[in-house]
Write a protein that holds these residues in place. Structure first.
Motif, mmCIF file in Angstrom:
data_model
loop_
_atom_site.group_PDB
_atom_site.id
_atom_site.type_symbol
_atom_site.label_atom_id
_atom_site.label_comp_id
_atom_site.label_asym_id
_atom_site.label_seq_id
_atom_site.Cartn_x
_atom_site.Cartn_y
_atom_site.Cartn_z
ATOM 1 N N MET A 1 8.090 62.151 38.349
ATOM 2 C CA MET A 1 9.028 61.024 38.180
ATOM 3 C C MET A 1 8.623 59.844 39.068
ATOM 4 O O MET A 1 8.664 58.692 38.651
ATOM 5 C CB MET A 1 10.435 61.495 38.550
ATOM 6 C CG MET A 1 11.524 60.529 38.143
ATOM 7 S SD MET A 1 11.652 60.378 36.358
ATOM 8 C CE MET A 1 13.021 59.249 36.237
ATOM 9 N N MET A 2 8.213 60.155 40.295
ATOM 10 C CA MET A 2 7.791 59.121 41.215
ATOM 11 C C MET A 2 6.581 58.366 40.668
ATOM 12 O O MET A 2 6.489 57.144 40.779
ATOM 13 C CB MET A 2 7.460 59.741 42.577
ATOM 14 C CG MET A 2 6.918 58.737 43.591
ATOM 15 S SD MET A 2 8.136 57.506 44.081
ATOM 16 C CE MET A 2 9.186 58.540 45.126
ATOM 17 N N ARG A 3 5.652 59.100 40.039
ATOM 18 C CA ARG A 3 4.454 58.478 39.502
ATOM 19 C C ARG A 3 4.800 57.451 38.424
ATOM 20 O O ARG A 3 4.270 56.343 38.407
ATOM 21 C CB ARG A 3 3.526 59.546 38.925
ATOM 22 C CG ARG A 3 2.216 58.986 38.395
ATOM 23 C CD ARG A 3 1.317 60.066 37.867
ATOM 24 N NE ARG A 3 1.882 60.672 36.659
ATOM 25 C CZ ARG A 3 1.280 61.630 35.951
ATOM 26 N NH1 ARG A 3 0.125 62.116 36.373
ATOM 27 N NH2 ARG A 3 1.842 62.116 34.875
ATOM 28 N N TYR A 4 5.707 57.824 37.515
ATOM 29 C CA TYR A 4 6.089 56.903 36.438
ATOM 30 C C TYR A 4 6.845 55.696 36.979
ATOM 31 O O TYR A 4 6.706 54.580 36.474
ATOM 32 C CB TYR A 4 6.920 57.638 35.396
ATOM 33 C CG TYR A 4 6.127 58.670 34.627
ATOM 34 C CD1 TYR A 4 5.115 58.278 33.756
ATOM 35 C CD2 TYR A 4 6.371 60.029 34.805
ATOM 36 C CE1 TYR A 4 4.368 59.226 33.069
ATOM 37 C CE2 TYR A 4 5.634 60.974 34.120
ATOM 38 C CZ TYR A 4 4.635 60.573 33.246
ATOM 39 O OH TYR A 4 3.895 61.501 32.575
ATOM 40 N N GLY A 5 7.653 55.934 38.009
ATOM 41 C CA GLY A 5 8.368 54.811 38.625
ATOM 42 C C GLY A 5 7.400 53.806 39.232
ATOM 43 O O GLY A 5 7.565 52.592 39.069
#
Length: 267
Positions: A1-5
């Motif tokens: 999720m952090m990567r996509y954010g």
């Protein structure tokens, strides 16, 4: 999720800061149609600004490329007293305002400057003339070739050069046939960065040029004059052309990498 954010945040930042401004410039240039935009480029002062910008860019890039190659080779191959001071001086144009460099050239070569009256007797004009514009552009673009070449030359080492010297090669043969082939990617990058910076220089040139239409007015200066004269379509058209020229230089910088990837895929 952090990567996509992070991915979304990065692209949003790029779109807002890097993509939106040139898109808006192009939109303003074409708001009356392509024909009206192109017609503004037929203005004699505009054409003079384009040719002057190209002339200054060619001269500045040629001089700074030659100096940058020799300076980078000196710094990479030798350790000498004052080397660190030289490195600091080479990066000086990156750390001070270009306007300051323009004022320095005026102080040296202006009508009331240190050497201005002497040059005036010989009918030599530097300030408010093309030589002053070239000097100002040389100053602000000086570090790019040196700083892109230096790390690569240091990594490359001197073994091949020393072998060439032992085989009887002279300095220029070593430089041309041994040193430069190993750093041509970095050299191309430095040359194209210098080109893009030369095309768009405003601050130093604005101070030292005198803003004489048709004589010492480069494209950035002409854009300012057009915009201040409420000729918005002409101003944005010239700005779009300047942006395309600069972005073309930057895109060419990535060409060797794209070619290498295509070759890898084919292989």
């Amino acid at each position: 999720m952090m990567r996509y954010g992070l991915w979304v945040a990065t692209w949003l930042f790029i779109l807002v800061v890097l993509v939106a401004p040139p898109a808006m410039v192009l939109s303003e240039a074409l708001k009356d149609g392509l024909g009206a935009a192109l017609a503004t480029l037929s203005d004699p002062d505009g054409q003079s600004a384009i040719w002057l910008t190209l002339r200054v860019t060619v001269v500045s890039v040629a001089i700074n490329t030659l100096f940058g190659v020799l300076a980078a080779w000196l710094l990479a191959c030798f350790r000498f007293r004052g080397r660190q001071a030289l490195l600091v001086l080479l990066e000086l144009p990156l750390s001070i305002s270009p306007v300051v460099s323009g004022l320095v050239w005026l102080l040296l070569f202006g009508a009331q400057g240190w050497f201005g009256p002497l040059l005036e007797r010989w009918n030599i004009h530097i300030a408010f003339a093309v030589p002053g514009i070239i000097l100002a552009t040389l100053f602000v673009t000086l570090p790019y070739v040196v700083r892109t070449l230096l790390p690569v030359m240091e990594l490359q080492g001197r073994h091949a050069e020393e072998a060439a010297v032992l085989a009887g090669a002279n300095f220029w043969q070593v430089l041309w046939h041994v040193t430069l082939p190993g750093v041509r990617g970095a050299l191309l990058s430095g040359v194209l960065l210098t080109t893009a910076r030369s095309l768009g220089e405003f601050g130093a040139v604005s101070v030292v040029s005198g803003h004489i239409p048709g004589e010492t007015e480069t494209m950035p200066l002409h854009i300012e004059n057009l915009y201040n004269g409420y000729q918005s379509v002409a101003a944005f058209t010239m700005a779009a052309l300047l942006g395309v020229m600069a972005m073309g230089a930057v895109l060419l910088r990535s060409a060797p990498e794209w070619i290498a990837r295509l070759r890898e895929k084919k292989a």
